[in-house]
Design an enzyme around this catalytic site. Structure first.
Site, mmCIF file in Angstrom:
data_model
loop_
_atom_site.group_PDB
_atom_site.id
_atom_site.type_symbol
_atom_site.label_atom_id
_atom_site.label_comp_id
_atom_site.label_asym_id
_atom_site.label_seq_id
_atom_site.Cartn_x
_atom_site.Cartn_y
_atom_site.Cartn_z
ATOM 1 N N CYS A 144 44.871 45.672 38.804
ATOM 2 C CA CYS A 144 43.724 45.639 39.719
ATOM 3 C C CYS A 144 43.296 47.048 40.102
ATOM 4 O O CYS A 144 43.930 47.688 40.944
ATOM 5 C CB CYS A 144 44.092 44.840 40.960
ATOM 6 S SG CYS A 144 42.795 44.885 42.196
ATOM 7 N N CYS A 147 42.352 47.579 43.789
ATOM 8 C CA CYS A 147 43.474 47.677 44.731
ATOM 9 C C CYS A 147 44.179 49.019 44.589
ATOM 10 O O CYS A 147 44.552 49.636 45.586
ATOM 11 C CB CYS A 147 44.530 46.615 44.461
ATOM 12 S SG CYS A 147 43.917 45.048 43.951
ATOM 13 N N ASP A 148 44.406 49.452 43.354
ATOM 14 C CA ASP A 148 45.325 50.568 43.127
ATOM 15 C C ASP A 148 44.656 51.873 42.686
ATOM 16 O O ASP A 148 45.309 52.916 42.688
ATOM 17 C CB ASP A 148 46.361 50.157 42.050
ATOM 18 C CG ASP A 148 47.150 48.930 42.482
ATOM 19 O OD1 ASP A 148 47.289 48.726 43.703
ATOM 20 O OD2 ASP A 148 47.606 48.168 41.609
#
Ligand code: NAP
Length: 319
Positions: A144, A147-148
Site C-alpha cells: 500500500c 499507507c507506507d
C-alpha cells in the site's frame, strides 16, 4: 423488525441481519438495512473501512467534485450507518455456520446469530509468492503506497505490476522516492490509458519490461531485489529501499469455504441477484465482483443486497 427483536427478552447477540465486512458494500448495506428498521450488526473485519482506508484521494466517487480522501469517505459511510442504528464491532469473523438457521457467526470476542447474513468481505492484495516476501514484509515490502509511501523518502523504490494500482502507486511514490522503477512481467500495461500516460510521461519512473521479481535480499531491511527477464532468463540485481507489490487482489473468502459456493478463484458465486448458494445468505462487492471492483459499484451492490435481504426477510415473515 423481526419478532425475535421486538420482545423485551431479545438475545442481544441476535440480529435480523449481520453484515460481514465494512467496505463501501458493507456500510452501504448497513445504511439500507438499519434505515429499513432491521436490527443490523456490521462486523468490520481486520481493516475497518476496507481497501479505501489505504487509498489517498478518490476522484471518481460521485458527489465529491473535488475528490475525497478514502478514509474520510469510509468514516462518513460508517457514521451514516450508525445514524440509523447499525451496531458496528471492529472484530474478525473466525467461523460461520450457514447450515442451520439462525446462522451462527463467531468472532474473536463473541458468537452472534442472525436471520439473514450479507457477506461483504472484499478482496486483499495478491502476494508475489516468493519465499523472502513474508520475511521482508513491513521491512521494505509493502502492499500500500498510500499507507507506507512517506516512509520511503529519498529511497530507490521498485513497484511490481502493470495495472491501474501499479501506475497509480508508482506515480504517487515519485513524491517520496529518489527513483521509481516499475517491474512488469509483460511489455505492455493493463492499466487504463490515462494512468498509463501519467506514469509513462513521469521522468522519475523507469519501466523494466518482461521481468519478474525473483528474490529479495537484505539484513534487517530490504536492500536489493533480483529481477529476472522472463524471455532471456537473465538476472539482474537492483538496489532498493522499498518494494511495492501491486499485482491485484484475492477474495477474502477463506472462512466461507465449505459453507458457500465459490468459483475456481475463490470468489462467491451468486445464484439470483445477490443471493448466494445458501438461502438467506447474500453477498455484495469485491468478494464476488472481480470485473468492476470500484467503490461506487461495491456501494451499489451493497444497496442491492440490502434490498434483497429486506424482501427476503419480509417474505419469510408473511409466508
Ligand atoms: P489488476 O488490474 O488485476 O492488475 C494486476 C497487474 O499485476 C497486472 O498487470 C498483472 O500482469 C500483474 N500481476 C498479476 N499477478 C502477478 C504476479 N504473480 N507477478 C507479477 N505480476 C503480476 O489489478 P489492479 O491494478 O490492482 O486493479 C484492480 C482493479 O481496480 C482494476 O479493475 C482497476 O481498473 C481498478 N483500479 C482503478 C483505479 C482508478 O481508476 N483510479 C485505481 C486502482 C485500481 P498482467 O497484466 O500480465 O496480467
Amino acid at each position: 423488525m423481526s419478532d425475535s427483536q421486538s420482545g423485551s427478552f431479545r438475545d442481544q447477540n441476535h440480529y435480523d441481519v449481520i453484515i460481514i465486512g465494512s467496505g463501501p458494500a458493507g456500510y452501504t448495506a448497513g445504511i439500507y438495512t438499519s434505515r429499513a428498521n432491521l436490527s443490523t450488526l456490521i462486523i468490520s473485519g481486520t481493516l475497518p473501512g476496507g481497501q479505501l482506508m489505504t487509498t489517498s484521494e478518490v476522484e471518481n466517487y460521485p458527489g465529491f467534485p473535488n475528490g475525497i480522501f478514502g478514509p474520510e469517505l469510509m468514516m462518513n459511510m460508517r457514521q451514516q450507518a450508525e445514524r440509523f442504528g447499525a451496531v458496528i464491532v471492529d472484530d474478525e469473523v473466525l467461523k460461520v455456520d450457514f447450515k442451520n438457521r439462525p446462522f451462527t457467526i463467531t468472532t474473536h470476542a463473541e458468537t452472534y446469530t442472525a436471520e439473514a447474513t450479507l457477506v461483504c468481505t472484499g478482496a486483499s492484495p495478491r502476494k508475489l509468492g516468493i519465499p523472502a516476501e513474508q520475511q521482508f514484509s513491513g521491512r521494505g515490502v509493502s502492499y500500500c503506497a498510500t499507507c507506507d509511501g512517506p516512509f520511503f523518502k529519498g529511497e530507490n523504490i521498485v513497484v511490481v505490476g502493470g495495472g491501474d494500482t501499479a501506475m497509480e502507486e508508482a506515480t504517487f511514490l515519485t513524491k517520496f522516492g529518489k527513483s521509481v522503477r516499475v517491474v512488469h512481467r509483460r511489455d505492455s500495461l493493463r492499466a487504463s490509458k490515462i494512468l498509463q500516460q501519467k506514469a509513462l510521461e513521469n521522468p522519475k519512473i523507469e519501466f523494466i519490461w518482461n521481468n519478474v521479481v525473483a528474490d529479495i535480499k537484505g539484513n534487517n531491511k530490504i536492500s536489493t531485489v533480483l529481477v529476472k527477464d522472463i524471455n532471456t532468463g537473465k538476472e539482474r540485481t537492483i538496489e532498493t529501499g522499498g518494494l511495492f507489490v501491486a499485482i491485484g487482489h484475492e477474495p477474502n473468502t477463506a472462512v466461507f469455504k465449505g459453507q458457500l459456493e465459490l468459483d475456481d478463484k475463490g470468489y462467491i458465486v451468486l445464484k439470483h441477484h445477490t443471493k448466494t448458494s445458501v438461502e438467506g445468505v447474500f453477498a455484495a462487492g469485491d468478494v464476488h465482483d472481480h470485473r468492476y471492483r470500484q467503490a461506487v459499484t461495491a456501494a451499489g451492490f451493497g444497496c442491492m443486497a440490502a434490498i434483497d435481504v429486506e424482501k427476503w426477510l419480509s417474505e419469510r415473515k408473511h409466508s
